[in-house]
Design an enzyme around this catalytic site. Structure first.
Site: not given
Ligand code: GUN
Length: 282
Positions: A96, A119, A52
């Protein structure tokens, strides 16, 4: 025919880079910023986060990594998120996953401000997807929709079968397919006679994390096969679909690696750009 996610993701990356170059002309004093919170040292998460950050730097997004020890308390982690929420320089925040067992994932994610939830995993973002409102959509299932559209694969009226019901992929995938007017069935690891459902699929999306679960005899001729699996078997990376045999009868199929995986990052970054523009009233 192979659905080449890697090639398509590279095209989208270029588009994002050009878009960011334009944004930088309008806001020369600002940087589009994504904060990534990484708890502990999960091996897979380390790789995902590294990728990322790499892709952010490629397109011109500033990635800031906040590493925290796996022993952090829920309250301390929430406090980190609250600080990021109120930091005007931060446009998007992701935590994450997976988190260490003592932390409740949904409770932590729900601390992220809706406007920074790139997200799309918070309860509010998921509720908006369910009710058809505008929201940040989870990047993996959204990337799959965009890949299907890129290849002009019509979803309207088709029977889409999603195998897997995770919060990150299966459930949002089913809702996004429904938004495209597909007729959607959700199956999962506990479904009796799974093949009865998979055989009926015009579009089959598999996201259960079981290596080569789907065999040729479980698939309808000319079906479109989307494989979200990432499994390591005998040291080799493979999907949830037996690629060699199923590709003989599928009309389209995604490979692993190089299919769905590369799309996740680009649509996370597209969400981050959208967040920046929204926060700057564009
Ligand atoms: N873990 C596996 N996939 C993802 C993802 O897309 N986002 C986050 N935050 N964690 C993940």
């Amino acid at each position: 025919m192979i659905l080449d996610g890697k090639k398509y993701a590279n095209e989208v990356k270029l588009e994002l880079k050009n878009k960011i170059d334009e944004i930088k002309k309008i806001y020369p004093e600002k940087e589009i910023t994504l904060s990534i919170v990484l708890v502990g040292n999960n091996e897979a998460s380390e790789i995902y986060v590294r990728n990322k950050i790499k892709t952010c730097s490629l397109v011109g997004i500033k990635a800031s990594l906040i590493r925290v020890d796996e022993t952090i308390t829920e309250e301390a982690l929430k406090e980190i998120i609250r600080k990021l929420n109120s930091d005007e320089k931060v446009n998007g925040i992701i935590v994450q996953l997976p988190l260490p067992k003592h932390l409740k994932e949904q409770t932590i994610i729900d601390e992220i401000a809706e406007k920074k939830d790139v997200d799309g995993f918070s309860t509010i973002s998921k509720g908006k997807l369910l009710s058809g409102a505008e929201a940040f959509y989870p990047a993996t299932p959204y990337g799959i929709i965009r890949l299907l559209k890129h290849y002009n694969i019509d979803m309207c009226g088709k029977h889409a079968v999603v195998v897997g019901r995770s919060n990150i992929v299966g459930k949002p995938m089913a809702l996004l397919l429904l938004n495209e007017n597909a007729t959607v069935t959700i199956a999962h690891s506990k479904t009796n006679n799974l093949e009865d459902y998979t055989k009926e699929a015009d579009i089959l999306v598999v996201a259960v994390g079981k290596a080569k679960l789907i065999t040729k005899d479980m698939v309808k001729e000319n079906a479109v096969i989307i494989d979200v699996g990432m499994n390591r078997k005998d040291g080799v990376l493979c999907g949830d679909v037996g690629f060699l045999e199923v590709s003989q009868i599928a009309s389209y199929i995604t490979p692993v690696p190089g299919g769905v995986g590369p799309l996740t990052i680009v649509y996370l970054l597209e969400n981050t750009i959208k967040a920046f523009l929204k926060q700057n009233n564009k």
